[in-house]
Enzyme design. Structure first.
Site, short mmCIF file in Angstrom:
data_model
loop_
_atom_site.label_atom_id
_atom_site.label_comp_id
_atom_site.label_asym_id
_atom_site.label_seq_id
_atom_site.Cartn_x
_atom_site.Cartn_y
_atom_site.Cartn_z
N LYS A 76 13.96 -7.89 -4.66
CA LYS A 76 13.17 -7.31 -3.58
C LYS A 76 11.96 -6.57 -4.14
O LYS A 76 10.84 -6.73 -3.66
CB LYS A 76 14.04 -6.33 -2.77
CG LYS A 76 13.25 -5.50 -1.79
CD LYS A 76 14.11 -4.47 -1.09
CE LYS A 76 14.21 -3.13 -1.80
NZ LYS A 76 12.99 -2.30 -1.79
N ASN A 77 12.19 -5.76 -5.17
CA ASN A 77 11.08 -4.93 -5.68
C ASN A 77 10.07 -5.73 -6.49
O ASN A 77 9.04 -5.19 -6.89
CB ASN A 77 11.62 -3.77 -6.52
CG ASN A 77 12.23 -2.68 -5.65
OD1 ASN A 77 12.16 -2.75 -4.42
ND2 ASN A 77 12.84 -1.69 -6.27
N ARG A 79 8.16 1.94 2.79
CA ARG A 79 7.18 2.64 1.96
C ARG A 79 6.35 1.71 1.09
O ARG A 79 5.22 1.96 0.79
CB ARG A 79 7.92 3.59 1.02
CG ARG A 79 8.19 4.93 1.56
CD ARG A 79 8.65 5.80 0.41
NE ARG A 79 7.60 6.71 0.01
CZ ARG A 79 6.82 6.54 -1.03
NH1 ARG A 79 6.96 5.50 -1.80
NH2 ARG A 79 5.90 7.42 -1.32
N ARG A 88 8.28 11.72 -1.56
CA ARG A 88 7.79 10.64 -2.42
C ARG A 88 6.29 10.54 -2.24
O ARG A 88 5.80 9.76 -1.45
CB ARG A 88 8.48 9.33 -2.05
CG ARG A 88 9.96 9.35 -2.35
CD ARG A 88 10.64 8.09 -1.89
NE ARG A 88 10.40 6.96 -2.76
CZ ARG A 88 11.02 5.79 -2.61
NH1 ARG A 88 11.86 5.61 -1.64
NH2 ARG A 88 10.76 4.79 -3.43
N PRO A 89 5.56 11.35 -2.98
CA PRO A 89 4.11 11.37 -2.80
C PRO A 89 3.43 10.10 -3.32
O PRO A 89 4.05 9.32 -4.04
CB PRO A 89 3.68 12.58 -3.62
CG PRO A 89 4.75 12.78 -4.62
CD PRO A 89 6.02 12.27 -4.02
N ASP A 91 0.12 10.53 -4.52
CA ASP A 91 -1.09 11.12 -5.11
C ASP A 91 -1.58 10.36 -6.34
O ASP A 91 -2.79 10.26 -6.57
CB ASP A 91 -0.83 12.60 -5.47
CG ASP A 91 0.38 12.77 -6.39
OD1 ASP A 91 1.44 12.17 -6.08
OD2 ASP A 91 0.27 13.46 -7.41
N LEU A 92 -0.66 9.78 -7.11
CA LEU A 92 -1.08 9.08 -8.33
C LEU A 92 -1.77 7.74 -8.00
O LEU A 92 -2.67 7.30 -8.72
CB LEU A 92 0.10 8.86 -9.27
CG LEU A 92 0.82 10.16 -9.71
CD1 LEU A 92 2.06 9.85 -10.53
CD2 LEU A 92 -0.14 11.05 -10.52
N CYS A 147 10.87 10.85 3.69
CA CYS A 147 11.73 9.69 3.46
C CYS A 147 13.12 10.23 3.18
O CYS A 147 13.27 11.35 2.68
CB CYS A 147 11.15 8.94 2.28
SG CYS A 147 12.17 7.68 1.58
N ARG A 173 17.71 -4.24 4.52
CA ARG A 173 16.36 -4.20 3.94
C ARG A 173 16.35 -4.82 2.55
O ARG A 173 15.34 -5.38 2.14
CB ARG A 173 15.89 -2.73 3.82
CG ARG A 173 15.46 -2.11 5.13
CD ARG A 173 14.87 -0.75 4.87
NE ARG A 173 14.01 -0.82 3.70
CZ ARG A 173 13.74 0.18 2.89
NH1 ARG A 173 14.24 1.37 3.11
NH2 ARG A 173 12.95 0.02 1.85
N ASP A 183 18.15 3.61 -8.66
CA ASP A 183 18.64 2.73 -7.59
C ASP A 183 20.10 2.30 -7.80
O ASP A 183 20.66 1.61 -6.96
CB ASP A 183 17.75 1.49 -7.46
CG ASP A 183 16.42 1.81 -6.78
OD1 ASP A 183 16.26 2.94 -6.28
OD2 ASP A 183 15.54 0.93 -6.76
#
Ligand code: UD1
Length: 430
Positions: A24-25, A94, A123-124, A126-127, A118, A399, A307
């Site tokens: 999935k990822n 996300r 879970r920002p 910003d990066l 979440c 999911r 995970d």
């Protein structure tokens, strides 16, 4: 809302063969990468999971045409019709943030909803944002949306403050079409990042340092068509490995990449399981009669994956002795502990640590899944909890796990999917 019910009349010993789906990822960034070209991208070994559907819904909105048949996806974005990823879709998944880099690189504009809170802690992004700014994008946050613009991105040197998987992926994709060279330092080393890079290279990208902490990308004017097979899902594989370790089972996993499973396999060996490589893509695992306790600290790849933390917590409840899990990647990623406690586990949470005292018998109950991997943990718990375990809200599970109940049924588990009519009157789904 749907539920899964597992019936455990006597202890299970899972037996048989299971074929692991595509990751999935890995498929989500690969689909987003198709935004970088007007030509067709073909992906095979695509897992038939809900997140893929969500990503495709988003891609269609952005202008993609696609067909998905028998795990093969043909996708083409001749023109980007809209640069906007709406909140509804980003909230559902996300990973929708993965369209930010490619949209900006191809269209010069991206409007992507901020993912927000979440179930597994803050879970920002910003990066992702500061990286794209370093490539020359003008970015503002308005009304909960990231609004990014750039005529053509310009290569730059960027060092990630912290390892981020989708952040690395977004920046690599954006840099492929930037003018000049981009050097990304402290990149995430996850195999899914490398898989994306391999696809991009097939599309014509010039990338050096794939699988390393420093990735160099020479921007090109355009990318072209490609065909690519998605790597196996190491988290799905890990989940079935734990299922066997937990039930003194004897399973053969097909379609796996053993090299990606090293951290998980090492922990399972310590727990007392026997694991043998049968061929390049197959493993056999025989669960030990006694499960040994151990400590686990989650870390970026090649460390132990966050995970897999929830699934190992179940295993630890059945180990003789005390185990400590330290979660270093996400805060508040222990919601599943409370559900395990309801089944009879002895778990104490102290900040980023979960202290699990085993072995405790578990007894089936109605439980609620709060996120994807927490759901997998509860399914595993159902395998060792006596009686009936009903896992509610399994849309999280759908999911990321393809046909999990069919796969478990084939290994001897009595499991069914129920339709929840919202008044706790659960009826069997026809
Ligand atoms: C990805 C995976 C997810 C996995 C996670 C960690 C996908 C689609 N999802 O999520 O399954 O659990 O990696 O292995 O691949 N961070 C920041 N700022 C940022 C980005 C991240 O501070 O801009 C922090 C996060 O809060 C977290 C850490 O970095 O503490 C790692 O997160 P990250 O690798 O970005 O996770 P995702 O890519 O969202």
């Amino acid at each position: 809302m749907e539920a899964l019910r597992i019936y455990t009349e006597k202890p299970y010993h899972l037996q048989g063969e299971v074929t692991i789906s595509g990751a999935k990822n890995a498929v989500l960034p690969a689909i987003a990468a198709s935004l970088l070209t007007a030509e067709k991208v073909q992906l095979t070994n695509v897992p038939m999971v809900k997140d893929v559907q969500t990503m495709l819904t988003l891609m269609k909105k952005l202008g993609a045409e696609y067909d998905l048949n028998d795990k093969t996806l043909n996708i083409q974005v001749k023109v980007v019709r809209s640069p906007e990823a709406p909140y509804k879709l980003v909230r559902a998944m996300r990973a929708s943030i993965l369209v930010l880099g490619p949209l900006l690189a191809r269209k010069g504009k991206a409007i992507v909803a901020l993912p927000g809170g979440c179930a597994i802690g803050s879970r920002p992004v910003d990066l992702h944002i500061s990286g794209l700014q370093k490539l020359g994008a003008e970015i503002s946050i308005e009304h909960g949306y990231i609004i990014a613009e750039a005529r053509r991105l310009k290569g730059a040197e960027i060092e990630f403050e912290k390892k981020t998987v989708t952040g690395t992926e977004n920046l690599v994709m954006a840099a492929c079409l930037a003018r000049g060279e981009t050097v990304l330092k402290n990149c995430a080393l996850e195999p899914e990042v490398s898989d994306l890079c391999q696809l991009l290279v097939k599309m014509g990208a010039v990338i050096d340092g794939i699988g390393e902490e420093t990735i160099r990308i020479k921007g090109v004017k355009e990318l072209g068509p490609a065909e690519h097979q998605i790597i196996p899902d190491r988290i799905e594989a890990g989940t079935f490995l734990v299922a066997s370790a937990l039930t003194a089972g004897n399973l053969i996993l097909r379609g796996v990449e053993p090299a990606h499973l090293e951290a998980i396999i090492n922990k399972l060996l310590i727990s007392g399981a026997k694991i043998e490589k049968l061929d390049r893509n197959s493993l056999r695992i025989i669960g030990g009669e006694e499960i040994k306790p151990q400590d686990i600290v989650t870390a970026p790849y090649p460390g132990f994956p966050t995970d897999m933390q929830a699934q190992f917590m179940v295993l630890m409840t059945q180990a003789n002795g005390t185990s400590i899990i330290t979660e270093t990647i996400f805060d508040r990623r222990f919601a599943h502990a409370n559900e395990l406690i309801r089944l009879g586990a002895n778990i104490e949470i102290q900040g980023d640590k979960a202290i699990i005292k085993g072995k405790t018998p578990l007894s089936g109950a109605e439980v609620m899944a709060t996120d994807l991997r927490a759901s997998a943990c509860l399914v595993l718990a159902g395998l060792v909890a006596s009686g009936q375990t009903t896992i509610n809200d399994i849309e999280h599970l759908d999911r990321g796990y393809e046909k999990i109940e069919e796969k478990l049924r084939a290994l001897g588990v009595k499991i069914e999917r129920l339709e929840n009519n919202n008044n706790n009157n659960l009826g069997v789904k026809k």
